[in-house]
Design a protein around this motif. Structure first.
Motif, short mmCIF file in Angstrom:
data_model
loop_
_atom_site.label_atom_id
_atom_site.label_comp_id
_atom_site.label_asym_id
_atom_site.label_seq_id
_atom_site.Cartn_x
_atom_site.Cartn_y
_atom_site.Cartn_z
N ASP A 10 0.83 -1.21 0.00
CA ASP A 10 0.00 0.00 0.00
C ASP A 10 0.86 1.26 0.00
N LYS A 11 1.95 1.22 0.76
CA LYS A 11 2.78 2.41 0.91
C LYS A 11 3.69 2.65 -0.30
N THR A 12 4.21 1.57 -0.90
CA THR A 12 5.21 1.73 -1.97
C THR A 12 4.63 1.51 -3.36
N ARG A 13 3.49 0.82 -3.46
CA ARG A 13 2.87 0.43 -4.73
C ARG A 13 3.74 -0.56 -5.51
N GLN A 14 4.64 -1.24 -4.83
CA GLN A 14 5.49 -2.24 -5.49
C GLN A 14 4.76 -3.60 -5.49
N TRP A 15 3.63 -3.65 -6.14
CA TRP A 15 2.80 -4.84 -6.07
C TRP A 15 3.41 -6.02 -6.82
N ASP A 16 4.18 -5.76 -7.86
CA ASP A 16 4.83 -6.86 -8.58
C ASP A 16 5.82 -7.59 -7.67
N VAL A 17 6.55 -6.82 -6.84
CA VAL A 17 7.50 -7.44 -5.92
C VAL A 17 6.76 -8.23 -4.85
N VAL A 18 5.70 -7.63 -4.32
CA VAL A 18 4.90 -8.33 -3.31
C VAL A 18 4.33 -9.62 -3.89
N LEU A 19 3.83 -9.56 -5.10
CA LEU A 19 3.24 -10.74 -5.73
C LEU A 19 4.27 -11.83 -5.93
N GLU A 20 5.49 -11.45 -6.31
CA GLU A 20 6.55 -12.44 -6.50
C GLU A 20 6.87 -13.16 -5.19
N TYR A 21 6.92 -12.42 -4.09
CA TYR A 21 7.15 -13.04 -2.78
C TYR A 21 6.00 -13.98 -2.41
N CYS A 22 4.78 -13.60 -2.75
CA CYS A 22 3.62 -14.46 -2.47
C CYS A 22 3.75 -15.79 -3.21
#
Length: 561
Positions: free
Chosen positions: A107-119
């Motif tokens: 939410d804070k960084t909008r780095q959703w691609d990175v978050v998704l990769e970790y998921c």
């Protein structure tokens, strides 16, 4: 249940103790304890070193501190790496926090691609751990360990799947996502069965819980938890705020509930004050990776409270084991030998006024709103204005403060003052103020039997407040600026304690010591200054309400500052 460090190795001929691993875990515990003590710099450096050395749990604890400091990029890498290498044991304690921290960092960084990769990595890692019950170090599991392992795996899969969906949406519907973990507050009674259960439980408490009959403080705490369960938030607020011994009957999680209710009603200042007062009570669950109350960042209701300055206060506040030391420090009073020998009088110090979330209709202490009459209404009429006086408050005459008396509720009314039509509202027995006791004798002045009338207003709108009480004890002799017999240091100490807004106790006078009359038949009911969140004319000094010792009559006056 045994600690994570001790459960990791088993002493036997085939499994010798790994001293290096034990030393590292001891260092991790020391780093966490430093964080609990508020030694942030020490804890931060130690956790960074441990994380670099490959201590898995240190990454989660380090992410806690960095989240409160707003280092979201680092939080993504630490939380993601923790989840990617998480064991089933981690899904008992720290993994859900890291799922929420990844979502918040996204939410804070909008780095959703990175978050998704970790998921994706974390889900892949979790699927390889089928049946690995040996990873679980909890020794008090009831039932099949393999079944418990499967349950942990299913829970982990659910949390990671929720985060994956949230990351794919790039943070849309955040309220829905976080509400899965922190339920929203609703003031509507949507669960009628719970509401009926609550009413029956409170009404029949002596029969259902006879063990609480001789423990009124424990009974009040029990009513609080019943009210929270049934979504009766006004009742929950009252039970918490008015409890005379909060620290021995409530926990930090209870203060969280109260703060959430206040945040829902936009009382952010009051909500933060309660949280701040209770921070020393916070402690993590056993084996948890937490070193700070992460719900303050995760909960969508509490999150608006957390400014950078307050986040730093959370980190630096000593927690858990330092509570009693802190309380002792706050309550110690130097050079009070002479005062300690005197009889102590109980009182309820008003710490803060909390705006009611809905009209208060129970016979409890409150300011503003409309009186909760116990018998026939007696709304007093101003002798000067020939109009109804303004309702200020009603005070519950609690036996712990006032002893046994006939009255149960005292109602305070005061006339307005106009330049073209001045009243004598500051003078006892003037007919321009009134203290009415119920049950009690009929008011001797003019009154109307109407049940509603003028009440407190703030910025032209009606207002109503509950109060947050703190139980205190005061010396038995009243004190005034004139003619006191204490040293300058003692007088300063006494005035700091006694010149406050309070119910009961001993008056602190601006001028000479006085009572409504010379009968010696009076107890202090209420002492107020103009330091209140609603307009109150105290003649720039203090106002005093009194009740007779038998609880049948009352009086009121002010002293100028």
């Amino acid at each position: 249940m045994i600690s994570q460090g001790r459960a990791a190795v088993v002493k036997s001929e085939n499994h010798p103790i790994d001293l290096t691993k034990m030393a590292r875990k001891w260092n991790l515990e020391q780093a966490k304890k430093a964080a609990f003590r508020g030694e942030v710099t020490t804890a931060l450096e130690a956790l960074k070193q441990l994380a670099n050395d490959g201590i898995h749990s240190a990454k989660a604890s380090l992410a806690n501190i960095l989240a409160f400091r707003g280092y979201w990029d680092e939080c993504i890498s630490l939380a993601g790496d923790y989840l990617e290498h998480a064991s089933l044991n981690d899904y008992q304690y720290g993994a859900k926090d890291m799922v929420l921290l990844l979502s918040l960092s996204g939410d804070k960084t909008r780095q959703w691609d990175v978050v998704l990769e970790y998921c994706v990595r974390a889900l892949r890692s979790l699927e390889t751990r089928a049946g690995m019950a040996t990873e679980i170090n909890c020794l008090d599991i009831i039932g099949d360990r393999n079944s418990y392992a499967r349950t942990l795996k299913e829970d982990g899969r659910l949390h990671l799947s929720n985060l994956t969906t949230y990351a794919l949406s790039k943070g849309l519907n955040s309220h829905t996502f976080y509400s899965q973990y922190y339920q929203p507050i609703t003031l509507e009674n949507q669960i009628s069965q719970r509401e009926q259960y609550y009413k029956n439980s409170v009404e029949n408490l002596p029969l259902l819980r006879p063990d609480l009959t001789d423990s009124p403080d424990e009974a009040a705490a029990h009513r609080f938890h019943l009210a929270v369960y049934a979504c009766q938030y006004q009742d929950a607020l009252y039970e918490f705020l008015h409890h005379p011994d909060k620290y021995n009957h409530f926990q930090f999680k209870d203060a969280l509930v109260v703060s959430r209710i206040l945040c829902h009603s936009k009382q952010f200042g009051e909500a933060w004050q309660i949280l701040y007062d209770w921070l020393p009570q916070w402690y993590p669950m056993q084996h948890s990776t937490r070193v700070a109350p992460m719900e303050l960042l995760f909960d969508i209701l509490l999150r608006p409270l957390m400014t950078p300055e307050r986040c730093e206060e959370v980190l630096f506040c000593p927690k858990a084991t330092d509570l009693w030391k802190r309380k002792k420090t706050l309550t110690s009073k130097p050079n009070a030998t002479r005062m300690e020998k005197q009889e102590k009088i109980p009182a309820l110090k008003i710490r803060s006024f909390i705006q009611a979330v809905e009209p208060v209709t129970k016979p409890v202490t409150k300011f503003g709103g409309q009186p909760t009459w116990l018998s026939e209404p007696q709304w007093p009429i101003s002798r000067t204005l020939q109009k109804p006086m303004r309702f200020i408050c009603q005070i519950q005459l609690e036996p712990k403060v006032f002893g046994q008396m006939n009255g149960r509720i005292a109602y305070l009314f005061v006339s307005d003052w106009y330049e073209e039509q001045p009243t004598r509202f500051w003078e006892a027995h003037s007919g321009d103020n009134a203290v009415i006791i119920q049950p009690g004798r009929t008011y001797l002045g003019l009154y109307d039997t109407t049940s509603t009338g003028p009440s407190l207003e703030r910025e032209g709108l009606p207002c109503e407040y509950l109060v947050d009480f703190e139980s205190i004890e005061e010396q038995s002799k009243p004190v005034s600026f004139e003619g006191n017999e204490f040293s300058a240091e003692q007088f300063q100490l006494i005035s700091q304690d006694m010149a406050c807004n309070k119910v009961g106790g001993v008056p602190f006078y601006w001028n000479t010591i006085e009572y409504p009359d010379d009968s010696g038949d009076w107890k202090l009911l209420l002492q107020l200054s103009e330091d209140v969140p609603f307009p109150l004319n105290c003649c720039l000094g203090l106002c005093y309400a009194f009740v007779s010792k038998d609880g049948y009559k009352g009086a009121y006056f002010c002293q100028s500052g």
